[in-house]
Design a protein around this motif. Structure first.
Motif, mmCIF file in Angstrom:
data_model
loop_
_atom_site.group_PDB
_atom_site.id
_atom_site.type_symbol
_atom_site.label_atom_id
_atom_site.label_comp_id
_atom_site.label_asym_id
_atom_site.label_seq_id
_atom_site.Cartn_x
_atom_site.Cartn_y
_atom_site.Cartn_z
ATOM 1 N N PHE A 1 -35.897 -7.696 4.766
ATOM 2 C CA PHE A 1 -35.844 -6.492 3.940
ATOM 3 C C PHE A 1 -34.437 -5.922 3.811
ATOM 4 O O PHE A 1 -34.257 -4.781 3.408
ATOM 5 C CB PHE A 1 -36.809 -5.426 4.478
ATOM 6 C CG PHE A 1 -38.229 -5.670 4.042
ATOM 7 C CD1 PHE A 1 -38.710 -5.132 2.861
ATOM 8 C CD2 PHE A 1 -39.066 -6.473 4.794
ATOM 9 C CE1 PHE A 1 -40.011 -5.374 2.448
ATOM 10 C CE2 PHE A 1 -40.370 -6.716 4.390
ATOM 11 C CZ PHE A 1 -40.846 -6.167 3.211
ATOM 12 N N PHE A 2 -33.418 -6.712 4.131
ATOM 13 C CA PHE A 2 -32.027 -6.281 3.936
ATOM 14 C C PHE A 2 -31.385 -7.289 2.990
ATOM 15 O O PHE A 2 -30.930 -8.341 3.411
ATOM 16 C CB PHE A 2 -31.292 -6.228 5.280
ATOM 17 C CG PHE A 2 -29.978 -5.481 5.217
ATOM 18 C CD1 PHE A 2 -29.865 -4.298 4.513
ATOM 19 C CD2 PHE A 2 -28.866 -5.966 5.876
ATOM 20 C CE1 PHE A 2 -28.668 -3.609 4.467
ATOM 21 C CE2 PHE A 2 -27.661 -5.286 5.831
ATOM 22 C CZ PHE A 2 -27.561 -4.106 5.136
ATOM 23 N N TYR A 3 -31.417 -6.969 1.691
ATOM 24 C CA TYR A 3 -30.973 -7.893 0.646
ATOM 25 C C TYR A 3 -31.742 -9.218 0.737
ATOM 26 O O TYR A 3 -31.199 -10.279 0.462
ATOM 27 C CB TYR A 3 -29.470 -8.169 0.756
ATOM 28 C CG TYR A 3 -28.577 -6.993 0.486
ATOM 29 C CD1 TYR A 3 -28.409 -6.502 -0.797
ATOM 30 C CD2 TYR A 3 -27.875 -6.382 1.525
ATOM 31 C CE1 TYR A 3 -27.563 -5.435 -1.053
ATOM 32 C CE2 TYR A 3 -27.031 -5.304 1.276
ATOM 33 C CZ TYR A 3 -26.889 -4.840 -0.018
ATOM 34 O OH TYR A 3 -26.049 -3.777 -0.260
ATOM 35 N N SER B 1 -23.450 -6.758 -0.429
ATOM 36 C CA SER B 1 -23.843 -8.126 -0.750
ATOM 37 C C SER B 1 -23.258 -8.523 -2.100
ATOM 38 O O SER B 1 -23.563 -7.909 -3.127
ATOM 39 C CB SER B 1 -25.367 -8.278 -0.791
ATOM 40 O OG SER B 1 -25.705 -9.595 -1.192
ATOM 41 N N LEU B 2 -22.418 -9.550 -2.083
ATOM 42 C CA LEU B 2 -21.887 -10.137 -3.309
ATOM 43 C C LEU B 2 -22.550 -11.479 -3.572
ATOM 44 O O LEU B 2 -22.073 -12.246 -4.411
ATOM 45 C CB LEU B 2 -20.366 -10.313 -3.190
ATOM 46 C CG LEU B 2 -19.562 -9.040 -2.893
ATOM 47 C CD1 LEU B 2 -18.081 -9.366 -2.736
ATOM 48 C CD2 LEU B 2 -19.779 -8.001 -3.990
ATOM 49 N N HIS B 3 -23.626 -11.749 -2.864
ATOM 50 C CA HIS B 3 -24.324 -13.027 -3.001
ATOM 51 C C HIS B 3 -25.083 -13.048 -4.328
ATOM 52 O O HIS B 3 -26.030 -12.281 -4.536
ATOM 53 C CB HIS B 3 -25.298 -13.234 -1.846
ATOM 54 C CG HIS B 3 -25.875 -14.618 -1.790
ATOM 55 N ND1 HIS B 3 -26.981 -14.984 -2.513
ATOM 56 C CD2 HIS B 3 -25.476 -15.732 -1.122
ATOM 57 C CE1 HIS B 3 -27.267 -16.252 -2.286
ATOM 58 N NE2 HIS B 3 -26.367 -16.726 -1.450
ATOM 59 N N GLY B 4 -24.641 -13.898 -5.243
ATOM 60 C CA GLY B 4 -25.267 -13.958 -6.557
ATOM 61 C C GLY B 4 -24.983 -12.750 -7.417
ATOM 62 O O GLY B 4 -25.651 -12.539 -8.433
ATOM 63 N N ALA C 1 -18.602 -8.023 3.500
ATOM 64 C CA ALA C 1 -19.061 -8.507 2.196
ATOM 65 C C ALA C 1 -19.660 -9.895 2.342
ATOM 66 O O ALA C 1 -18.973 -10.834 2.749
ATOM 67 C CB ALA C 1 -17.896 -8.529 1.207
ATOM 68 N N LEU C 2 -20.942 -10.018 2.032
ATOM 69 C CA LEU C 2 -21.610 -11.314 2.030
ATOM 70 C C LEU C 2 -21.293 -12.014 0.715
ATOM 71 O O LEU C 2 -21.489 -11.448 -0.364
ATOM 72 C CB LEU C 2 -23.118 -11.116 2.165
ATOM 73 C CG LEU C 2 -23.977 -12.380 2.203
ATOM 74 C CD1 LEU C 2 -23.728 -13.172 3.465
ATOM 75 C CD2 LEU C 2 -25.455 -12.002 2.086
ATOM 76 N N THR C 3 -20.777 -13.242 0.772
ATOM 77 C CA THR C 3 -20.389 -13.944 -0.448
ATOM 78 C C THR C 3 -21.451 -14.971 -0.847
ATOM 79 O O THR C 3 -22.388 -15.249 -0.090
ATOM 80 C CB THR C 3 -19.030 -14.642 -0.292
ATOM 81 O OG1 THR C 3 -19.191 -15.851 0.449
ATOM 82 C CG2 THR C 3 -18.021 -13.746 0.398
ATOM 83 N N SER C 4 -21.259 -15.573 -2.018
ATOM 84 C CA SER C 4 -22.243 -16.520 -2.546
ATOM 85 C C SER C 4 -22.092 -17.919 -1.980
ATOM 86 O O SER C 4 -23.071 -18.628 -1.770
ATOM 87 C CB SER C 4 -22.145 -16.584 -4.075
ATOM 88 O OG SER C 4 -22.584 -15.392 -4.655
ATOM 89 N N ASP D 1 -16.722 -8.025 -8.661
ATOM 90 C CA ASP D 1 -16.131 -6.743 -9.062
ATOM 91 C C ASP D 1 -16.816 -5.556 -8.400
ATOM 92 O O ASP D 1 -16.250 -4.454 -8.358
ATOM 93 C CB ASP D 1 -16.198 -6.574 -10.582
ATOM 94 C CG ASP D 1 -15.253 -7.515 -11.313
ATOM 95 O OD1 ASP D 1 -14.094 -7.631 -10.888
ATOM 96 O OD2 ASP D 1 -15.679 -8.150 -12.304
ATOM 97 N N LEU D 2 -18.026 -5.737 -7.875
ATOM 98 C CA LEU D 2 -18.741 -4.633 -7.233
ATOM 99 C C LEU D 2 -17.977 -4.045 -6.054
ATOM 100 O O LEU D 2 -18.246 -2.921 -5.635
ATOM 101 C CB LEU D 2 -20.122 -5.113 -6.764
ATOM 102 C CG LEU D 2 -21.136 -5.430 -7.867
ATOM 103 C CD1 LEU D 2 -22.368 -6.109 -7.291
ATOM 104 C CD2 LEU D 2 -21.532 -4.161 -8.622
ATOM 105 N N ILE D 3 -16.999 -4.773 -5.536
ATOM 106 C CA ILE D 3 -16.254 -4.277 -4.377
ATOM 107 C C ILE D 3 -15.193 -3.258 -4.788
ATOM 108 O O ILE D 3 -14.711 -2.479 -3.953
ATOM 109 C CB ILE D 3 -15.601 -5.440 -3.598
ATOM 110 C CG1 ILE D 3 -15.270 -4.996 -2.162
ATOM 111 C CG2 ILE D 3 -14.352 -5.969 -4.310
ATOM 112 C CD1 ILE D 3 -14.833 -6.138 -1.262
#
Length: 413
Positions: free
Chosen positions: A92-94, A136-139, A157-160, A143-145
């Motif tokens: 339940f976390f992303y 979360s930047l996964h998928g 930051a979690l990456t893809s 730019d959200l950062i």
């Protein structure tokens, strides 16, 4: 008084179990999680998850399908059978639990979470998780950062995939944060765990695992692009052709629009997109649609949205009022100051939900007359905004007045 017997509620079968796993596989699971996996008729998960759990899986296995909606349907088709869904860390976390809970009541689930990658990364770095920005930047667009780039801030930051850390380092360099320390944490919790650290400006790491999370300790270079947390950002932050609600007017306009959690804004005649962009910056839950007739300006709005870290700003290219047809019902509407089309204002009012807010600015006498008439007819509040800026007058300084703005704010009954 004799107590009445409580009505019996039918028991709900918990047929679906969501189990968070780590890179250490079955070794990191408790006995109950292992038993549920072994007794399941079917186990769903990513190919990597299924491989990790293969030693204790006895039932059928199903890897996630594309698009993911097909997998949701496959899970729902196994209702009333003992079914397990495997997830990375906390479902339940992303995670997949968020998606499945939109279709399956939580009362029908058993959830056994594991530490998330954010928790593992914070423990390796010794960062207080409550004081760290987790993203979360996964998928999702990198730019959200951008709105989070402030000196002294810590970001996880979690990456893809394996290219994510290099892309993040490049964004930091071009944004004026090249001196920031970037820690890449790979395959946390498993035998392939690895932690590497470099400055963003000197980033050369390669061969990075697809399973990675980046810890960023932000340090600003001179001239770094730092987006203030207040409304009314400097006009220089925006790419524009002069069609922009100026900084002071924008701040007062956003105050009048009064964004609330989860709301949708229509920005009609968006110009540079500044109102919609700042609306979305106020809170991640906020959404906006920029309606603009000019192809050149819609392209500019798209670039501005990316540069401000709100790439999900929706853009509709077209002329109001016809361009408004079929759009989702707004909670608030802004109409810029250059027009005088009564049809646009009437259509906007018609589309606005009951209790929604409308703010319209006028800089022309024609538009001002329209707003005065609407205020007399419908009520609401009128204010006149006069701004003057100090500017050179020969070798001295004087006040140069900007065009006055008449602003009408109204809440639909």
């Amino acid at each position: 008084m004799r107590a009445l017997p409580m009505a019996e509620t039918p028991s709900i079968q918990r047929w679906l179990t969501l189990i968070g796993i780590g890179e250490d596989g079955p070794a990191g699971l408790g006995d109950e999680a292992k038993r549920l996996i072994a007794e399941a008729s079917i186990v769903f998960g990513g190919a990597r998850h299924l491989e990790l759990m293969n030693p204790i899986t006895t039932g059928e296995t199903q890897a996630w399908l594309s698009p993911f909606e097909r997998s949701v349907e496959a899970v729902l088709a196994r209702r009333d059978e003992p079914t397990v869904v495997l997830a990375s860390g906390d479902p339940f976390f992303y995670g997949v639990g968020v998606t499945l809970s939109r279709h399956i009541p939580v009362a029908e689930m058993i959830v056994i979470p594991a530490p998330s990658s954010f928790s593992l990364a914070a423990s390796r770095l010794g960062w207080p998780l409550q004081d760290t920005t987790v993203l979360s930047l996964h998928g999702r667009p990198i730019d959200l950062i951008r709105p989070h780039l402030h000196p002294g801030r810590k970001i996880l930051a979690l990456t893809s995939d394996s290219s994510g850390p290099a892309e993040l380092a490049a964004l930091l360099r071009t944004s004026g944060f090249g001196q920031s320390e970037l820690t890449v944490l790979e395959a946390l919790g498993g035998p392939r765990e690895k932690v590497s650290r470099q400055r963003a400006a000197e980033f050369t790491l390669s061969g990075i695992s697809d399973l990675n999370i980046c810890g960023v300790e932000l340090k600003a270079d001179a001239g770094a692009r730092i987006l203030p947390l207040s409304a009314g950002l400097a006009d220089e932050f925006f790419e524009h052709d002069g069609q922009i609600t100026k900084r002071e007017i924008r701040a007062m306009t956003l105050s009048a629009l009064a964004p609330r959690h989860g709301e949708l804004l229509w920005d009609i005649g968006a110009g540079s997109g500044s109102i919609g962009i700042e609306w979305m910056l106020a809170d991640p839950s906020l959404r906006a649609i920029a309606i603009e007739a000019s192809t050149e300006r819609t392209a500019r709005i798209r670039r501005n949205a990316a540069n401000f870290g709100v790439p999900s700003l929706a853009i509709v290219e077209g002329e109001a009022p016809s361009a408004l047809a079929g759009l989702p019902t707004p909670d608030a509407i802004f109409i810029g100051g250059g027009g005088s089309d009564a049809g646009v204002l009437e259509a906007a009012i018609g589309h606005l939900r009951s209790g929604g807010r409308l703010v319209a600015n006028a800089v022309t006498t024609e538009m001002e007359a329209l707003l005065l008439a609407e205020q007399a007819r419908r009520g609401g509040s009128l204010i006149r905004i006069d701004i003057a800026r100090a500017a050179p007058v020969g070798r001295m300084t004087g006040w140069r007045p900007a065009m006055p703005v008449t602003q009408w704010s109204w809440t639909k009954p």
